[in-house]
Motif scaffolding. Sequence first.
Motif, short mmCIF file in Angstrom:
data_model
loop_
_atom_site.label_atom_id
_atom_site.label_comp_id
_atom_site.label_asym_id
_atom_site.label_seq_id
_atom_site.Cartn_x
_atom_site.Cartn_y
_atom_site.Cartn_z
N VAL A 34 -21.05 44.26 57.66
CA VAL A 34 -20.32 43.01 57.45
C VAL A 34 -19.17 43.25 56.48
O VAL A 34 -19.12 44.25 55.78
CB VAL A 34 -21.24 41.90 56.90
N ASP A 35 -18.26 42.28 56.44
CA ASP A 35 -17.23 42.25 55.41
C ASP A 35 -17.57 41.26 54.31
O ASP A 35 -17.02 41.32 53.22
CB ASP A 35 -15.88 41.87 56.00
N GLY A 36 -18.45 40.31 54.62
CA GLY A 36 -18.84 39.32 53.64
C GLY A 36 -19.79 38.32 54.25
O GLY A 36 -20.05 38.34 55.46
N VAL A 58 -18.29 42.56 48.42
CA VAL A 58 -18.47 43.53 47.35
C VAL A 58 -17.14 43.63 46.61
O VAL A 58 -16.09 43.22 47.11
CB VAL A 58 -18.91 44.91 47.88
N GLN A 59 -17.19 44.16 45.40
CA GLN A 59 -15.99 44.17 44.55
C GLN A 59 -14.82 44.90 45.20
O GLN A 59 -13.67 44.51 45.03
CB GLN A 59 -16.31 44.83 43.20
N GLN A 60 -15.10 45.94 45.99
CA GLN A 60 -14.03 46.72 46.60
C GLN A 60 -13.39 45.99 47.78
O GLN A 60 -12.39 46.46 48.33
CB GLN A 60 -14.57 48.07 47.09
N GLN A 61 -13.96 44.85 48.19
CA GLN A 61 -13.48 44.08 49.33
C GLN A 61 -13.39 44.95 50.59
O GLN A 61 -12.45 44.85 51.38
CB GLN A 61 -12.14 43.42 49.01
N LYS A 62 -14.37 45.79 50.77
CA LYS A 62 -14.47 46.66 51.94
C LYS A 62 -15.76 46.34 52.69
O LYS A 62 -16.64 45.63 52.17
CB LYS A 62 -14.46 48.12 51.51
N PRO A 63 -15.92 46.86 53.90
CA PRO A 63 -17.18 46.62 54.62
C PRO A 63 -18.37 47.15 53.83
O PRO A 63 -18.26 48.14 53.10
CB PRO A 63 -16.99 47.41 55.92
N PRO A 119 -26.66 48.91 48.16
CA PRO A 119 -25.68 49.75 47.48
C PRO A 119 -25.36 50.97 48.34
O PRO A 119 -26.22 51.48 49.08
CB PRO A 119 -26.41 50.16 46.19
N HIS A 120 -24.15 51.42 48.26
CA HIS A 120 -23.68 52.53 49.10
C HIS A 120 -24.64 53.72 49.06
O HIS A 120 -24.96 54.33 50.09
CB HIS A 120 -22.29 52.95 48.63
N GLU A 121 -25.14 54.05 47.87
CA GLU A 121 -25.91 55.28 47.70
C GLU A 121 -27.31 55.22 48.32
O GLU A 121 -27.96 56.26 48.47
CB GLU A 121 -26.02 55.65 46.22
N ASP A 176 -26.87 44.13 41.27
CA ASP A 176 -26.43 43.47 40.04
C ASP A 176 -25.31 42.48 40.34
O ASP A 176 -24.55 42.66 41.30
CB ASP A 176 -25.95 44.50 39.02
N ASP A 177 -25.17 41.47 39.50
CA ASP A 177 -24.11 40.49 39.67
C ASP A 177 -22.74 41.15 39.81
O ASP A 177 -21.91 40.75 40.64
CB ASP A 177 -24.06 39.54 38.47
N GLY A 178 -22.48 42.17 39.00
CA GLY A 178 -21.17 42.79 38.98
C GLY A 178 -20.81 43.55 40.25
O GLY A 178 -19.65 43.93 40.43
N TYR A 179 -21.76 43.76 41.14
CA TYR A 179 -21.50 44.44 42.40
C TYR A 179 -20.76 43.54 43.38
O TYR A 179 -20.12 44.03 44.31
CB TYR A 179 -22.83 44.90 43.01
N LEU A 180 -20.84 42.23 43.13
CA LEU A 180 -20.32 41.25 44.09
C LEU A 180 -19.06 40.56 43.58
O LEU A 180 -18.87 40.38 42.38
CB LEU A 180 -21.40 40.19 44.38
N ARG A 181 -18.23 40.15 44.53
CA ARG A 181 -17.05 39.34 44.24
C ARG A 181 -17.21 38.04 45.01
O ARG A 181 -17.45 38.05 46.22
CB ARG A 181 -15.77 40.07 44.70
#
Length: 242
Positions: free
Chosen positions: A105-107, A125-130, A178-180, A203-208
Motif C-alpha cells: 500500500v501507499d497509505g 510512513v514517514q518516507q511517503q513511499k510504498p 517495518p522494512h527490516e 512506533d509513532d515516529g514511523y508514521l506520517r
Amino acid sequence: MCYHIALTSPAEALEDRFQAQFPDGVEPPVYHHVSAFAHPEVPVITGDQPQAIQLFRWGLIPGWVKNEDQASDLARMTLNARGDSMFEKPSFKQAAARRRCLILVDGFYEWMHQGGKKYPFFIQVQQQKPFALGGLWETWTDRETGEVVNTCSVVTLDANPLMARIHNTKERMPFVLPHEVERQWIREDLTRPDVEHLMRPVDDGYLRVHTVSPLVSQQARKNTNVPEVHEDYTYAELAEWQ
C-alpha cells in the motif's frame, strides 16, 4: 481496523521497493481510495513466491468453504484478522501458521470521532513511499465452476499511542511492517511464538499522518477514487493536527 487504503505507485516503484516482479502484462491497480468492502484486488507477496507480486482479492476465503454463497458471506467477515486471535479462529488459523503475506500500500485511512463528528485521516510512513501491511492469504477453489481464487486479509493489532488517538473508538491499527522484518513475516518455517514476536505496532515516529477531506467518507454518493481524496485538509476544530 483497516478497511480503506490507497495505492497509486506504479509497477516499477513497487518492484524496486520490494525487489519482486509483477507477471508480464500485469499492472497494479490505482486506488486513491478503495474500500475493503468492495473486495478489490490488492498486490501481495507470499512466502511461496517471494520474488513475485501477485494480485489477490481482499476478503479471505479458506479452502474448506463449500460454495460461492458461503464464500461471499465469509469474505465480508474476513477483511481483517485480529493478531491476538488469528491462531484460534477457524477462518484464519491455517493461514496464520503457514500462509502469511505482504499487502502493498501507499497509505491507509482511519477516522477520529470527536464531538459527534467523524474526521478522516490519511496515514503513511514517514518516507511517503510504498510499505507493507502484514496479511494472511488463502487459495479457494469454487467446486461448481473450478475457478481458483486467491484471497487475503489484513492483520490488525492494538494501536500505538498515535493511532489510538486517531482511531479512538476501537483503538486498533493495521500491522505496519517495518522494512527490516518484511521478509521474516512471510517465512513459512516460523513457529507460532516467532510470528507473535513479530506482531508489534510500529512506533509513532514511523508514521506520517494528516487530516483529509470529508470526500473520503462519501463513497456511497461520490467517486472517492480521485487524487484530492488524500490531500491535506484543515479542520479548525482539530488545530493540534494541522
